[in-house]
Design a protein around this motif. Structure first.
Motif, PDB file in Angstrom:
ATOM      1  N   PRO A  84       1.908 -12.417 -13.159  1.00 13.81           N
ATOM      2  CA  PRO A  84       1.508 -11.059 -12.777  1.00 13.81           C
ATOM      3  C   PRO A  84       2.669 -10.067 -12.777  1.00 13.81           C
ATOM      4  CG  PRO A  84       1.686 -12.425 -10.825  1.00 13.81           C
ATOM      5  CD  PRO A  84       1.904 -13.344 -11.999  1.00 13.81           C
ATOM      6  N   TYR A  85       3.811 -10.487 -13.253  1.00 18.67           N
ATOM      7  CA  TYR A  85       4.966  -9.600 -13.334  1.00 18.67           C
ATOM      8  C   TYR A  85       5.656  -9.823 -14.667  1.00 18.67           C
ATOM      9  CZ  TYR A  85       6.901 -13.977 -11.574  1.00 18.67           C
ATOM     10  OH  TYR A  85       7.199 -15.307 -11.401  1.00 18.67           O
ATOM     11  N   ASP A  86       6.511  -8.861 -15.036  1.00 16.49           N
ATOM     12  CA  ASP A  86       7.183  -8.917 -16.332  1.00 16.49           C
ATOM     13  C   ASP A  86       8.628  -8.493 -16.152  1.00 16.49           C
ATOM     14  OD1 ASP A  86       7.641  -9.194 -19.022  1.00 16.49           O
ATOM     15  OD2 ASP A  86       6.457  -7.453 -19.638  1.00 16.49           O
ATOM     16  N   LEU A  87       9.429  -8.704 -17.176  1.00 20.42           N
ATOM     17  CA  LEU A  87      10.803  -8.246 -17.218  1.00 20.42           C
ATOM     18  C   LEU A  87      10.808  -6.989 -18.080  1.00 20.42           C
ATOM     19  CD1 LEU A  87      13.395  -9.328 -15.998  1.00 20.42           C
ATOM     20  CD2 LEU A  87      13.857 -10.508 -18.139  1.00 20.42           C
ATOM     21  N   HIS A  96      12.520  -6.800 -12.830  1.00 25.89           N
ATOM     22  CA  HIS A  96      11.218  -7.430 -12.671  1.00 25.89           C
ATOM     23  C   HIS A  96      10.244  -6.409 -12.080  1.00 25.89           C
ATOM     24  CE1 HIS A  96      13.241 -11.445 -12.957  1.00 25.89           C
ATOM     25  NE2 HIS A  96      12.097 -11.731 -13.530  1.00 25.89           N
ATOM     26  N   LEU A  97       9.134  -6.183 -12.743  1.00 27.04           N
ATOM     27  CA  LEU A  97       8.107  -5.274 -12.249  1.00 27.04           C
ATOM     28  C   LEU A  97       6.742  -5.940 -12.361  1.00 27.04           C
ATOM     29  CD1 LEU A  97       9.216  -1.867 -13.852  1.00 27.04           C
ATOM     30  CD2 LEU A  97       9.534  -2.612 -11.481  1.00 27.04           C
ATOM     31  N   THR A  98       5.895  -5.684 -11.370  1.00 31.60           N
ATOM     32  CA  THR A  98       4.545  -6.231 -11.433  1.00 31.60           C
ATOM     33  C   THR A  98       3.740  -5.509 -12.505  1.00 31.60           C
ATOM     34  OG1 THR A  98       3.919  -4.717  -9.652  1.00 31.60           O
ATOM     35  CG2 THR A  98       4.486  -6.972  -9.038  1.00 31.60           C
ATOM     36  N   ARG A  99       2.758  -6.195 -13.043  1.00 32.29           N
ATOM     37  CA  ARG A  99       1.936  -5.609 -14.106  1.00 32.29           C
ATOM     38  C   ARG A  99       0.937  -4.609 -13.508  1.00 32.29           C
ATOM     39  NH1 ARG A  99       3.014  -8.513 -18.687  1.00 32.29           N
ATOM     40  NH2 ARG A  99       3.835 -10.632 -18.373  1.00 32.29           N
ATOM     41  N   ALA A 105      -4.438  -4.447  -6.121  1.00 30.77           N
ATOM     42  CA  ALA A 105      -4.314  -5.567  -5.189  1.00 30.77           C
ATOM     43  C   ALA A 105      -3.071  -5.410  -4.320  1.00 30.77           C
ATOM     44  CB  ALA A 105      -4.258  -6.886  -5.964  1.00 30.77           C
ATOM     45  N   ILE A 106      -1.965  -5.004  -4.928  1.00 31.40           N
ATOM     46  CA  ILE A 106      -0.721  -4.811  -4.174  1.00 31.40           C
ATOM     47  C   ILE A 106      -0.881  -3.669  -3.178  1.00 31.40           C
ATOM     48  CG2 ILE A 106       1.709  -4.152  -4.375  1.00 31.40           C
ATOM     49  CD1 ILE A 106       1.643  -5.542  -7.154  1.00 31.40           C
ATOM     50  N   ARG A 107      -1.512  -2.591  -3.639  1.00 34.89           N
ATOM     51  CA  ARG A 107      -1.706  -1.429  -2.761  1.00 34.89           C
ATOM     52  C   ARG A 107      -2.578  -1.800  -1.568  1.00 34.89           C
ATOM     53  NH1 ARG A 107      -3.702   1.537  -6.346  1.00 34.89           N
ATOM     54  NH2 ARG A 107      -1.709   2.248  -7.180  1.00 34.89           N
ATOM     55  N   CYS A 108      -3.601  -2.606  -1.810  1.00 27.89           N
ATOM     56  CA  CYS A 108      -4.500  -3.021  -0.744  1.00 27.89           C
ATOM     57  C   CYS A 108      -3.779  -3.922   0.258  1.00 27.89           C
ATOM     58  CB  CYS A 108      -5.698  -3.753  -1.341  1.00 27.89           C
ATOM     59  SG  CYS A 108      -6.901  -4.329  -0.125  1.00 27.89           S
ATOM     60  N   ALA A 109      -2.882  -4.762  -0.251  1.00 29.07           N
ATOM     61  CA  ALA A 109      -2.211  -5.731   0.620  1.00 29.07           C
ATOM     62  C   ALA A 109      -1.041  -5.123   1.391  1.00 29.07           C
ATOM     63  CB  ALA A 109      -1.719  -6.911  -0.218  1.00 29.07           C
ATOM     64  N   VAL A 110      -0.196  -4.375   0.704  1.00 26.82           N
ATOM     65  CA  VAL A 110       1.037  -3.915   1.346  1.00 26.82           C
ATOM     66  C   VAL A 110       1.259  -2.413   1.228  1.00 26.82           C
ATOM     67  CG1 VAL A 110       2.168  -6.134   1.043  1.00 26.82           C
ATOM     68  CG2 VAL A 110       2.394  -4.410  -0.746  1.00 26.82           C
ATOM     69  N   GLY A 111       0.314  -1.684   0.675  1.00 22.02           N
ATOM     70  CA  GLY A 111       0.486  -0.242   0.508  1.00 22.02           C
ATOM     71  C   GLY A 111       1.105   0.085  -0.826  1.00 22.02           C
ATOM     72  N   GLY A 189       9.081   4.805 -15.222  1.00 21.48           N
ATOM     73  CA  GLY A 189       9.108   3.615 -16.069  1.00 21.48           C
ATOM     74  C   GLY A 189       9.739   3.829 -17.426  1.00 21.48           C
ATOM     75  N   LEU A 190      10.778   4.660 -17.506  1.00 21.19           N
ATOM     76  CA  LEU A 190      11.456   4.956 -18.762  1.00 21.19           C
ATOM     77  C   LEU A 190      12.786   4.225 -18.826  1.00 21.19           C
ATOM     78  CD1 LEU A 190      10.924   8.838 -18.776  1.00 21.19           C
ATOM     79  CD2 LEU A 190       9.506   7.130 -19.935  1.00 21.19           C
TER      80      LEU A 190
END
Length: 235
Positions: A84-87, A96-99, A105-111, A189-190
């Motif tokens: 679920p993450y990429d380089l 490393h950034l999540t896709r 899902a991330i926003r729901c879990a941790v904001g 993301g540039l």
């Protein structure tokens, strides 16, 4: 004890130079496949542990002179395809950034990213103008929108680390200009400013023009931006 000091980064003043001399980059004692795997592990671990994008010069310190960092990154990314993450190449390095598919899902879990949520449409548009036309003065920005861009407005973008002072303008009074920062690249993301959509191509396609910028008519999502700027300038 020595191992604990190494982990905590609390060595003496010469430890960095001593460790640099003793660190085995080349790994000549390993067969080629094992050597490549160790280099991959070192690169991925370094990027994972870093809070900022890790540049090529930094990674070159931990692999052999003949090692292609680009090929290493490609192999690491191949192994992450199902994760679920990429380089990602961003802001002149790798991180490393999540896709995007897992953003909800991330926003729901941790904001979410609070800084991104704090950016108004008008601020995004002003950042876009600075990105394309930097170095640019506050007066020039104001002329784009037909409304004054207040010092507080610019101050908020500077406080977020997205812009910084550039060289003095050669115009009367030598006002400060503004330029985008590394944080700007991270935010959007540039990897470099060259990754911004080509302005001339957008003009040729009829999607963007200086006239549209002046009119605040770049895309439907920015409807009312000029009014937003006026309100924020008055506050």
């Amino acid at each position: 004890m020595a191992e604990a000091m190494h982990r905590r980064g609390k060595g003496g003043p010469n430890d960095g130079r001593t460790g640099d001399r003793l660190f085995d980059r080349e790994l000549d004692h390993l067969p080629p496949e094992a050597r490549w795997r160790e280099w991959m592990n070192r690169v991925e671990a370094t990027i994972f542990a870093a809070s900022e994008p890790v540049g090529r010069d930094t990674l070159a310190r931990i692999v052999g002179k003949s090692c292609s960092i680009d090929l290493l990154i490609d192999d690491i990314r191949d192994e992450l395809r199902g994760r679920p993450y990429d380089l990602v190449s961003v802001a002149g390095g790798w991180k490393h950034l999540t896709r995007p598919a897992y953003a909800n899902a991330i926003r729901c879990a941790v904001g979410g990213n609070e800084r991104a949520a704090d950016l108004t449409q008008s601020e995004v548009l002003v950042l876009m103008c600075i990105g394309y036309f930097q170095p640019i003065t506050r007066a020039e920005l104001s002329s784009f929108f037909g409304k004054e861009i207040s010092r507080d407005f610019i101050g908020h973008l500077r406080g977020a680390g997205l812009i910084a002072s550039g060289p003095r303008s050669p115009t009367p009074g030598a006002p400060y200009t503004y330029v985008t920062t590394k944080e700007f690249l991270l935010e959007f993301g540039l990897d470099t400013l060259r990754d911004l959509p080509d302005f001339e191509a957008l003009e040729d396609a009829g999607l963007l023009s200086k006239e549209k910028l002046l009119a605040g008519d770049i895309m439907p999502d920015f409807a009312g931006v000029r009014e937003d700027i006026a309100v924020e300038a008055e506050e």
